[in-house]
Design a protein around this motif. Structure first.
Motif, PDB file in Angstrom:
ATOM      1  N   ASP A  35       0.834  -1.202   0.000  1.00  0.00           N
ATOM      2  CA  ASP A  35       0.000   0.000   0.000  1.00  0.00           C
ATOM      3  C   ASP A  35       0.870   1.254   0.000  1.00  0.00           C
ATOM      4  N   TYR A  36       1.947   1.240   0.776  1.00  0.00           N
ATOM      5  CA  TYR A  36       2.840   2.394   0.775  1.00  0.00           C
ATOM      6  C   TYR A  36       3.465   2.581  -0.604  1.00  0.00           C
ATOM      7  N   SER A  37       3.902   1.500  -1.213  1.00  0.00           N
ATOM      8  CA  SER A  37       4.527   1.589  -2.531  1.00  0.00           C
ATOM      9  C   SER A  37       3.560   2.164  -3.555  1.00  0.00           C
ATOM     10  N   THR A  38       2.288   1.805  -3.434  1.00  0.00           N
ATOM     11  CA  THR A  38       1.277   2.324  -4.358  1.00  0.00           C
ATOM     12  C   THR A  38       1.091   3.819  -4.194  1.00  0.00           C
ATOM     13  N   ILE A  39       0.975   4.256  -2.942  1.00  0.00           N
ATOM     14  CA  ILE A  39       0.774   5.681  -2.683  1.00  0.00           C
ATOM     15  C   ILE A  39       1.997   6.494  -3.109  1.00  0.00           C
ATOM     16  N   ALA A  40       3.179   5.965  -2.897  1.00  0.00           N
ATOM     17  CA  ALA A  40       4.408   6.688  -3.231  1.00  0.00           C
ATOM     18  C   ALA A  40       4.726   6.654  -4.722  1.00  0.00           C
ATOM     19  N   ASP A  41       4.052   5.773  -5.465  1.00  0.00           N
ATOM     20  CA  ASP A  41       4.298   5.631  -6.902  1.00  0.00           C
ATOM     21  C   ASP A  41       3.718   6.835  -7.647  1.00  0.00           C
ATOM     22  N   ARG A  63       5.633   8.757   6.473  1.00  0.00           N
ATOM     23  CA  ARG A  63       6.799   8.165   5.819  1.00  0.00           C
ATOM     24  C   ARG A  63       7.005   8.775   4.432  1.00  0.00           C
ATOM     25  N   LEU A  64       5.920   9.005   3.714  1.00  0.00           N
ATOM     26  CA  LEU A  64       6.017   9.642   2.404  1.00  0.00           C
ATOM     27  C   LEU A  64       6.672  11.013   2.524  1.00  0.00           C
ATOM     28  N   GLU A  65       6.277  11.750   3.546  1.00  0.00           N
ATOM     29  CA  GLU A  65       6.842  13.068   3.775  1.00  0.00           C
ATOM     30  C   GLU A  65       8.324  12.973   4.145  1.00  0.00           C
ATOM     31  N   GLU A  66       8.682  11.955   4.912  1.00  0.00           N
ATOM     32  CA  GLU A  66      10.073  11.753   5.298  1.00  0.00           C
ATOM     33  C   GLU A  66      10.935  11.412   4.081  1.00  0.00           C
ATOM     34  N   ASP A  67      10.394  10.585   3.198  1.00  0.00           N
ATOM     35  CA  ASP A  67      11.152  10.150   2.027  1.00  0.00           C
ATOM     36  C   ASP A  67      11.210  11.207   0.931  1.00  0.00           C
ATOM     37  N   ASN A  68      10.312  12.192   0.977  1.00  0.00           N
ATOM     38  CA  ASN A  68      10.248  13.220  -0.069  1.00  0.00           C
ATOM     39  C   ASN A  68      10.133  14.600   0.575  1.00  0.00           C
ATOM     40  N   SER A  69      11.069  14.895   1.453  1.00  0.00           N
ATOM     41  CA  SER A  69      10.948  16.071   2.315  1.00  0.00           C
ATOM     42  C   SER A  69      10.800  17.380   1.556  1.00  0.00           C
ATOM     43  N   GLU A  70      11.372  17.491   0.361  1.00  0.00           N
ATOM     44  CA  GLU A  70      11.299  18.740  -0.404  1.00  0.00           C
ATOM     45  C   GLU A  70      10.159  18.742  -1.409  1.00  0.00           C
ATOM     46  N   PHE A 254       3.985  16.181  -4.175  1.00  0.00           N
ATOM     47  CA  PHE A 254       2.898  15.478  -3.499  1.00  0.00           C
ATOM     48  C   PHE A 254       2.165  16.481  -2.606  1.00  0.00           C
ATOM     49  N   VAL A 255       0.860  16.400  -2.580  1.00  0.00           N
ATOM     50  CA  VAL A 255       0.061  17.125  -1.594  1.00  0.00           C
ATOM     51  C   VAL A 255      -0.608  16.093  -0.697  1.00  0.00           C
ATOM     52  N   VAL A 256      -0.466  16.255   0.600  1.00  0.00           N
ATOM     53  CA  VAL A 256      -0.989  15.302   1.573  1.00  0.00           C
ATOM     54  C   VAL A 256      -2.073  15.976   2.411  1.00  0.00           C
ATOM     55  N   ILE A 257      -3.244  15.345   2.478  1.00  0.00           N
ATOM     56  CA  ILE A 257      -4.346  15.861   3.300  1.00  0.00           C
ATOM     57  C   ILE A 257      -4.836  14.730   4.194  1.00  0.00           C
ATOM     58  N   ASP A 258      -4.691  14.927   5.500  1.00  0.00           N
ATOM     59  CA  ASP A 258      -5.056  13.901   6.482  1.00  0.00           C
ATOM     60  C   ASP A 258      -5.954  14.547   7.534  1.00  0.00           C
ATOM     61  N   ASP A 259      -6.419  13.752   8.486  1.00  0.00           N
ATOM     62  CA  ASP A 259      -7.190  14.239   9.627  1.00  0.00           C
ATOM     63  C   ASP A 259      -8.535  14.856   9.229  1.00  0.00           C
ATOM     64  N   LEU A 260      -9.132  14.350   8.150  1.00  0.00           N
ATOM     65  CA  LEU A 260     -10.463  14.819   7.768  1.00  0.00           C
ATOM     66  C   LEU A 260     -11.561  14.167   8.594  1.00  0.00           C
ATOM     67  N   LYS A 291       0.611  14.841  -7.451  1.00  0.00           N
ATOM     68  CA  LYS A 291      -0.211  13.759  -6.902  1.00  0.00           C
ATOM     69  C   LYS A 291      -0.746  14.220  -5.561  1.00  0.00           C
ATOM     70  N   ILE A 292      -2.067  14.350  -5.474  1.00  0.00           N
ATOM     71  CA  ILE A 292      -2.734  14.752  -4.235  1.00  0.00           C
ATOM     72  C   ILE A 292      -3.254  13.497  -3.552  1.00  0.00           C
ATOM     73  N   ILE A 293      -2.868  13.299  -2.317  1.00  0.00           N
ATOM     74  CA  ILE A 293      -3.243  12.097  -1.570  1.00  0.00           C
ATOM     75  C   ILE A 293      -4.133  12.508  -0.400  1.00  0.00           C
ATOM     76  N   VAL A 294      -5.315  11.933  -0.355  1.00  0.00           N
ATOM     77  CA  VAL A 294      -6.281  12.225   0.707  1.00  0.00           C
ATOM     78  C   VAL A 294      -6.515  10.960   1.514  1.00  0.00           C
ATOM     79  N   ALA A 295      -6.302  11.043   2.823  1.00  0.00           N
ATOM     80  CA  ALA A 295      -6.549   9.900   3.714  1.00  0.00           C
ATOM     81  C   ALA A 295      -7.891  10.087   4.404  1.00  0.00           C
ATOM     82  N   LEU A 296      -8.676   9.028   4.427  1.00  0.00           N
ATOM     83  CA  LEU A 296     -10.028   9.144   4.971  1.00  0.00           C
ATOM     84  C   LEU A 296     -10.457   7.825   5.603  1.00  0.00           C
ATOM     85  N   ARG A 297     -11.202   7.927   6.703  1.00  0.00           N
ATOM     86  CA  ARG A 297     -11.730   6.726   7.343  1.00  0.00           C
ATOM     87  C   ARG A 297     -12.792   6.082   6.468  1.00  0.00           C
TER      88      ARG A 297
END
Length: 561
Positions: A35-41, A63-70, A254-260, A291-297
């Motif tokens: 799943d991580y590999s898919t999101i980071a692809d 982890r995505l943010e750590e691996d792609n800090s800039e 990458f744009v990351v949106i969490d905590d929705l 790539k915009i990634i949205v995490a949602l329950r």
């Protein structure tokens, strides 16, 4: 090393926190799942990360943010004044009039994403930086009249371009509110409603005070204003974003949106906001180096009502969703990785769970498999259970007695966690769980029905806070409506199955089906009618003092966690 010293250190061992933001081992012992590999692809279009709480969504994004800090822009919903929007009187008023706010919400999301990407790409944090950015961009697109017109959109923000995102969102919302109030004043004066027109505002009003004809006229006029917020220049700016701002692979972002899934003032409007975010993300997929990634329950994703208001795009949304699921092998590897890192920090070299847990034997089987069966197959569950066993152990190895001791505490905490996961949608759902306390499983349909009847009687308790949802789910029972058992009890049974609290026993071999491996099972009436018994998920059995009658399962019971 002396045995006593090793035991003492192991007794205090922890393989990490249950939540990503409080997990000291997250980066050092991160398990790189598929799943991580898919999101980071960057080439994989799937961008909606859907999972239940505790499945590792936030860990993946960190982890995505750590691996792609800039290359990562993180947008925090709490920094966007979203609660301010959903609690605004004018929004509630328009919602009462059944005005679709989707065009406004989609435009807001596009605006936030566009500006945050520009700020990140050009480090726009002052008036000078903004001026330099516009000059550079204007020079790049000077031969394209359409793009030059699009820049006018950015010019409107003048010196406020680099302010925090919540200030820009509030500004757009307040301008929209002014337009609505101005239109309301003129419309209401034409209808002869002098009292309403004199107030010159709908912010605190109620649409229920108007006649049907006035409601219809207001709805049509306000809908036109909302539709105008499609903002043609904003959409043209997306072309500029693709061709002139993120034009090369070197600028991939990458744009990351969490905590929705945080608490909202108005759940209905909040769902509209989230659904419109998905619409905006879909439109922005045309930007090649983004790539915009949205995490949602999971439960929020399923309640977004795509079919009703998504313009026939539900299939597209679902095709872009990645549902996080963990296999037993992945969870074992995750625990082994964490154990290696955690033990090395304590000076105790442990390479796998097999070195510290009871050895597999024919009578009790594999200890780790036993523990996995008492989880909902999520990292948070198994991390919590393993930590509990280390707290309970007093010897060099964890014993079966230690595991059973740990299970009591672990099970109570998991039941509380299940309550917390669902209490916003189903207040006091833990009182429904409690009616199954002391059950002997598997329960026949008759036994299970008696428990469900007891749950329905909670409606008679004036202190029960879940009357709205429980009344709806048990309406067929109280109305004596015609139908099968599944028609009467199906809604509540389906809820308890879908959240992982119960399992369904079916077939001659008494196989137990749980939602993780059979997610659609309880949605079909025919499946409920074919179910011969019910059980409580092993995760919660200790907390509810559930008794297991093995003879009831038959000789070939097959239990799937």
């Amino acid at each position: 090393m002396a045995s006593g010293a090793g035991a003492a250190r192991r007794n205090n061992l922890s393989i990490g926190g249950e939540q990503a933001e409080a997990d000291p081992l997250l980066m050092e012992a991160f398990y790189e799942s598929d799943d991580y590999s898919t999101i980071a692809d960057r080439e994989d279009a799937r961008c909606f990360l859907i999972a239940r709480t505790g499945s590792g969504k936030s860990a993946v994004l960190q982890r995505l943010e750590e691996d792609n800090s800039e290359r990562v822009v993180r947008i925090a919903p709490e920094d966007l004044s979203l609660n301010y929007i959903t609690n605004l009187g004018v929004m509630r008023f328009l919602d009462d009039l059944e005005v679709s706010l989707d065009p406004l919400f989609i435009a807001l999301w596009k605006h936030v994403l566009l500006v945050e990407l520009i700020r990140h790409r050009y480090k726009v944090d002052s008036h000078t930086a903004k001026t330099n950015f516009l000059a550079t961009l204007r020079d790049k697109i000077k031969r394209d009249p359409g793009k030059r017109a699009a820049l006018d959109y950015l010019e409107e923000f003048q010196d406020r371009f680099w302010v925090e995102a919540d200030e820009r969102v509030r500004e757009i919302t307040e301008k929209f509110e002014e337009k609505i109030n101005k239109e309301a004043k003129g419309t209401l004066s034409l209808t002869g409603n002098s009292t309403a027109s004199a107030s010159a505002t709908v912010s605190g009003g109620s649409a229920d005070t108007f006649s049907t004809e006035t409601r219809r006229e207001l709805s049509e006029r306000f809908q036109r204003i909302v539709n105008e917020t499609q903002m043609a220049r904003l959409n043209k700016m997306l072309r500029v974003l693709d061709e002139d701002i993120l034009e090369s692979r070197q600028n991939f972002t990458f744009v990351v949106i969490d905590d929705l899934d945080r608490d909202w003032v108005d759940e209905k409007l909040a769902n509209s906001l989230v659904r419109c975010l998905f619409r905006a993300v879909l439109d922005l997929q045309r930007v090649r180096n983004l790539k915009i990634i949205v995490a949602l329950r999971t439960n929020i994703f399923e309640n977004l009502d795509f079919g009703h208001r998504s313009g026939g795009q539900e299939e597209k949304f679902r095709s872009l969703a990645l549902h996080m699921r963990w296999s037993p092998g992945e969870l074992r590897e995750l625990i082994n990785d964490r154990l290696r890192v955690a033990s090395s920090k304590r000076g105790v070299a442990v390479s796998s769970i097999g070195e510290v847990f009871p050895r597999t034997n024919a009578t009790r089987g594999d200890a780790f498999d036993y523990m996995l069966q008492r989880t909902l197959m999520r990292p948070r569950d198994i991390i919590a259970f393993v930590n509990e066993t280390f707290t309970a152990t007093g010897g060099e190895r964890v014993s079966w007695e230690d595991i059973k001791t740990a299970e009591d505490s672990y099970s109570h905490k998991r039941l509380l966690a299940l309550r917390d996961e669902w209490k916003m949608s189903y207040p006091d759902i833990d009182r429904v769980f409690a009616v199954f306390s002391g059950s002997t499983i598997p329960m026949s349909q008759e036994e299970f029905t008696r428990r469900i009847d007891d749950a329905a009687l909670l409606l008679a308790d004036p202190y029960f806070r879940g009357s709205d949802w429980l009344d709806w789910m048990t309406a067929a029972m109280w109305n004596n409506s015609a139908g099968s058992w599944a028609d009467w009890y199906g809604p509540l049974v389906t809820l308890l199955y879908n959240i992982g609290f119960i399992g369904c026993v079916t077939g001659r071999q008494a196989s137990v089906r749980y939602v993780r491996t059979f997610p659609e099972y309880a949605e079909r009436t025919s499946n409920l009618e074919a179910t011969t018994g019910y059980t409580i998920h092993p995760t919660f059995q200790a907390a509810l003092d559930i008794r297991v009658d093995g003879s009831r399962y038959g000789a070939d019971i097959r239990r799937t966690p």
